[in-house]
Motif scaffolding. Structure first.
Motif, PDB file in Angstrom:
ATOM      1  N   GLU A 110      24.012  18.680  30.089  1.00 16.15           N
ATOM      2  CA  GLU A 110      24.838  17.646  30.721  1.00 16.15           C
ATOM      3  C   GLU A 110      24.569  16.284  30.089  1.00 16.15           C
ATOM      4  OE1 GLU A 110      24.309  17.600  34.921  1.00 16.15           O
ATOM      5  OE2 GLU A 110      25.750  19.214  35.281  1.00 16.15           O
ATOM      6  N   GLU A 111      23.291  15.990  29.812  1.00 15.20           N
ATOM      7  CA  GLU A 111      22.954  14.726  29.149  1.00 15.20           C
ATOM      8  C   GLU A 111      23.577  14.666  27.751  1.00 15.20           C
ATOM      9  OE1 GLU A 111      21.143  12.115  30.178  1.00 15.20           O
ATOM     10  OE2 GLU A 111      20.671  12.870  32.176  1.00 15.20           O
ATOM     11  N   LYS A 112      23.463  15.779  27.018  1.00 12.84           N
ATOM     12  CA  LYS A 112      24.036  15.806  25.673  1.00 12.84           C
ATOM     13  C   LYS A 112      25.554  15.648  25.715  1.00 12.84           C
ATOM     14  CE  LYS A 112      20.539  18.675  23.401  1.00 12.84           C
ATOM     15  NZ  LYS A 112      20.288  19.948  22.679  1.00 12.84           N
ATOM     16  N   LEU A 113      26.183  16.319  26.698  1.00 10.84           N
ATOM     17  CA  LEU A 113      27.635  16.248  26.805  1.00 10.84           C
ATOM     18  C   LEU A 113      28.096  14.843  27.177  1.00 10.84           C
ATOM     19  CD1 LEU A 113      30.228  17.863  26.626  1.00 10.84           C
ATOM     20  CD2 LEU A 113      29.929  18.529  29.011  1.00 10.84           C
ATOM     21  N   ALA A 114      27.372  14.208  28.088  1.00  7.82           N
ATOM     22  CA  ALA A 114      27.726  12.831  28.460  1.00  7.82           C
ATOM     23  C   ALA A 114      27.564  11.898  27.270  1.00  7.82           C
ATOM     24  CB  ALA A 114      26.843  12.375  29.623  1.00  7.82           C
ATOM     25  N   SER A 115      26.483  12.101  26.498  1.00  7.46           N
ATOM     26  CA  SER A 115      26.275  11.270  25.317  1.00  7.46           C
ATOM     27  C   SER A 115      27.344  11.516  24.264  1.00  7.46           C
ATOM     28  CB  SER A 115      24.888  11.552  24.739  1.00  7.46           C
ATOM     29  OG  SER A 115      24.673  10.816  23.556  1.00  7.46           O
ATOM     30  N   ALA A 116      27.725  12.802  24.075  1.00  7.04           N
ATOM     31  CA  ALA A 116      28.753  13.121  23.077  1.00  7.04           C
ATOM     32  C   ALA A 116      30.108  12.553  23.492  1.00  7.04           C
ATOM     33  CB  ALA A 116      28.845  14.638  22.908  1.00  7.04           C
ATOM     34  N   ARG A 117      30.433  12.612  24.768  1.00  8.97           N
ATOM     35  CA  ARG A 117      31.706  12.036  25.229  1.00  8.97           C
ATOM     36  C   ARG A 117      31.724  10.524  25.064  1.00  8.97           C
ATOM     37  NH1 ARG A 117      32.056  15.752  30.724  1.00  8.97           N
ATOM     38  NH2 ARG A 117      33.096  17.557  29.762  1.00  8.97           N
ATOM     39  N   HIS A 118      30.584   9.904  25.350  1.00 13.22           N
ATOM     40  CA  HIS A 118      30.517   8.447  25.171  1.00 13.22           C
ATOM     41  C   HIS A 118      30.676   8.080  23.701  1.00 13.22           C
ATOM     42  CE1 HIS A 118      29.413   4.302  25.927  1.00 13.22           C
ATOM     43  NE2 HIS A 118      28.437   4.379  25.018  1.00 13.22           N
ATOM     44  N   SER A 119      30.025   8.869  22.825  1.00 12.43           N
ATOM     45  CA  SER A 119      30.149   8.598  21.389  1.00 12.43           C
ATOM     46  C   SER A 119      31.582   8.817  20.928  1.00 12.43           C
ATOM     47  CB  SER A 119      29.206   9.518  20.609  1.00 12.43           C
ATOM     48  OG  SER A 119      27.859   9.273  20.962  1.00 12.43           O
ATOM     49  N   LEU A 120      32.241   9.860  21.463  1.00 11.32           N
ATOM     50  CA  LEU A 120      33.625  10.124  21.092  1.00 11.32           C
ATOM     51  C   LEU A 120      34.532   8.979  21.539  1.00 11.32           C
ATOM     52  CD1 LEU A 120      35.760  12.019  19.933  1.00 11.32           C
ATOM     53  CD2 LEU A 120      35.887  13.140  22.176  1.00 11.32           C
ATOM     54  N   THR A 121      34.264   8.423  22.704  1.00 13.33           N
ATOM     55  CA  THR A 121      35.061   7.282  23.182  1.00 13.33           C
ATOM     56  C   THR A 121      34.934   6.097  22.224  1.00 13.33           C
ATOM     57  OG1 THR A 121      34.780   7.992  25.476  1.00 13.33           O
ATOM     58  CG2 THR A 121      35.440   5.707  25.102  1.00 13.33           C
ATOM     59  N   LEU A 122      33.687   5.839  21.768  1.00 12.57           N
ATOM     60  CA  LEU A 122      33.474   4.736  20.824  1.00 12.57           C
ATOM     61  C   LEU A 122      34.154   5.010  19.486  1.00 12.57           C
ATOM     62  CD1 LEU A 122      29.690   3.946  21.501  1.00 12.57           C
ATOM     63  CD2 LEU A 122      31.703   2.739  22.382  1.00 12.57           C
ATOM     64  N   ILE A 123      34.080   6.284  19.046  1.00 16.98           N
ATOM     65  CA  ILE A 123      34.710   6.627  17.767  1.00 16.98           C
ATOM     66  C   ILE A 123      36.217   6.478  17.868  1.00 16.98           C
ATOM     67  CG2 ILE A 123      35.149   8.540  16.181  1.00 16.98           C
ATOM     68  CD1 ILE A 123      32.335   9.551  16.789  1.00 16.98           C
ATOM     69  N   GLU A 124      36.810   6.900  18.996  1.00 17.10           N
ATOM     70  CA  GLU A 124      38.265   6.757  19.167  1.00 17.10           C
ATOM     71  C   GLU A 124      38.681   5.297  19.190  1.00 17.10           C
ATOM     72  OE1 GLU A 124      38.905   8.962  22.717  1.00 17.10           O
ATOM     73  OE2 GLU A 124      39.260  10.879  21.679  1.00 17.10           O
ATOM     74  N   GLU A 125      37.878   4.443  19.831  1.00 23.41           N
ATOM     75  CA  GLU A 125      38.178   3.006  19.826  1.00 23.41           C
ATOM     76  C   GLU A 125      38.092   2.445  18.408  1.00 23.41           C
ATOM     77  OE1 GLU A 125      35.448   1.283  22.539  1.00 23.41           O
ATOM     78  OE2 GLU A 125      36.448   2.057  24.350  1.00 23.41           O
ATOM     79  N   GLN A 126      37.042   2.900  17.668  1.00 15.82           N
ATOM     80  CA  GLN A 126      36.892   2.430  16.295  1.00 15.82           C
ATOM     81  C   GLN A 126      38.036   2.914  15.415  1.00 15.82           C
ATOM     82  OE1 GLN A 126      34.508   0.292  15.387  1.00 15.82           O
ATOM     83  NE2 GLN A 126      35.391   0.172  13.339  1.00 15.82           N
ATOM     84  N   CYS A 127      38.509   4.150  15.685  1.00 19.09           N
ATOM     85  CA  CYS A 127      39.617   4.702  14.909  1.00 19.09           C
ATOM     86  C   CYS A 127      40.912   3.929  15.195  1.00 19.09           C
ATOM     87  CB  CYS A 127      39.781   6.176  15.234  1.00 19.09           C
ATOM     88  SG  CYS A 127      40.870   7.078  14.108  1.00 19.09           S
ATOM     89  N   ALA A 128      41.114   3.548  16.487  1.00 17.64           N
ATOM     90  CA  ALA A 128      42.302   2.755  16.825  1.00 17.64           C
ATOM     91  C   ALA A 128      42.263   1.397  16.130  1.00 17.64           C
ATOM     92  CB  ALA A 128      42.373   2.571  18.337  1.00 17.64           C
ATOM     93  N   ILE A 129      41.058   0.807  16.106  1.00 13.79           N
ATOM     94  CA  ILE A 129      40.918  -0.478  15.389  1.00 13.79           C
ATOM     95  C   ILE A 129      41.188  -0.287  13.909  1.00 13.79           C
ATOM     96  CG2 ILE A 129      39.272  -2.269  14.744  1.00 13.79           C
ATOM     97  CD1 ILE A 129      37.946  -1.856  17.459  1.00 13.79           C
ATOM     98  N   GLY A 130      40.732   0.858  13.355  1.00 12.61           N
ATOM     99  CA  GLY A 130      40.954   1.120  11.937  1.00 12.61           C
ATOM    100  C   GLY A 130      42.420   1.259  11.608  1.00 12.61           C
TER     101      GLY A 130
END
Length: 314
Positions: A110-130
């Motif tokens: 659960e900790e890993k999944l929460a961390s991976a989802r948070h990282s994915l959210t940041l990556i998606e935001e970075q991709c939108a900025i890109g």
């Protein structure tokens, strides 16, 4: 809850209960065998006195000694029951450890999944900025593709973790007997300051502790004792079994019956594997008009070979 739904533990408990009943019933060998009955013979001899006969009888048969085999059989059942209890305890610990292991693995997941989802959210935001920067000509297409590739990698990681979570959750529900369709809510936290076990003492100490508390070794020791008891039982077949039987009766040609009878016999039985022999002697009286004594010797010339094979296997 896990022990209550485990089929393996349920089967072991049934074996333990059955062994307890067998050991309890083994005390029956010390009690006399009681038999009551009525015998009616309506045979008539032509041109002779009335030969019809009625008889009521009551008999007691008491095994005096069985060469020590009765005690050995009880001890054998006790060893078998103790071995089953050890196997039950070991299986119970293994099942509980499996549940605890799955529980903590799911907490970490659960900790890993929460961390991976948070990282994915940041990556998606970075991709939108890109994409915005690419439309403005601030980054190249190669840099945008690298950002989108990282986004896909993040999504695959989240999917893999979700699949692993579903699989482990199903295993935990199966072990605990929970409805597979019901949601699984884990109530627990991880100790982030945990730094492992601090071992003190010599390695021999832990080896001795493991050997003393290993249920498999304990079970093997009990099974060895049980086999020794079976060997002792085979040897005790050379010692005679002694039994005493008393029979009391009342007979006559019609009811009521007034002719009393008594018969007492003593038997010796040598049930060895090569030449089983039985010797019996008795005396009694029949209606006060006839007294008798008897002696009988019986032996098997070609005994069953199954006993011999069983002894050789032991």
């Amino acid at each position: 809850k896990t022990t209550a739904v485990s089929r393996e533990l349920e089967a072991l408990q049934l074996e333990i209960d059955n062994m307890s009943r067998l050991r309890l019933s083994s005390f029956r060998e010390y009690l006399p065998y009681v038999q009551m009955g009525v015998h009616m013979d309506d045979s008539v001899v032509v041109h002779a006195p009335d030969s019809r006969n009625r008889e009521l009888y009551f008999s007691l048969k008491q095994p005096l000694t069985a060469g020590g085999s009765r005690k050995q059989r009880r001890n054998l059942l006790e060893y078998q029951k103790s071995a089953l209890l050890l196997e039950y305890a070991g299986t119970e610990r293994t099942t509980s450890a499996a549940v605890l292991s799955l529980f903590f693995i799911l907490l970490v997941l659960e900790e890993k999944l929460a961390s991976a989802r948070h990282s994915l959210t940041l990556i998606e935001e970075q991709c939108a900025i890109g994409r915005t920067e690419f439309s403005l000509g601030q980054i190249t297409r190669l840099e945008l593709l690298a950002s989108e590739k990282e986004q896909k990698r993040g999504r695959l990681q989240v999917q893999d973790l979700e699949i692993e979570q579903e699989k482990l959750s199903f295993n935990l529900k199966t072990l605990t007997g929970t409805d597979p369709d019901a949601p699984l809510v884990l109530k627990g936290t991880l100790d982030r300051d945990y730094q492992g076990i601090s071992f003190t003492g010599t390695p021999d100490r832990y080896v001795r502790y493991a050997l003393e508390h290993n249920p498999s070794l304990g079970r093997l020791s009990l099974e060895r004792n049980a086999l020794e008891r079976e060997i002792s039982l085979a040897k005790l077949r050379l010692i005679p079994e002694i039994g005493l039987e008393a029979r009391f009766s009342a007979s006559g040609s019609s009811f009521p019956l007034f002719d009393p009878g008594m018969d007492i016999s003593l038997s010796f039985s040598f049930q060895n594997d090569y030449f089983p022999v039985s010797l019996g002697t008795g005396f009694g009286t029949d209606g006060g008009t006839r007294r008798f004594r008897s002696i009988a010797l019986e032996g098997s010339i070609f005994p069953s070979s199954s006993h011999r094979y069983r002894k050789e296997e032991l």
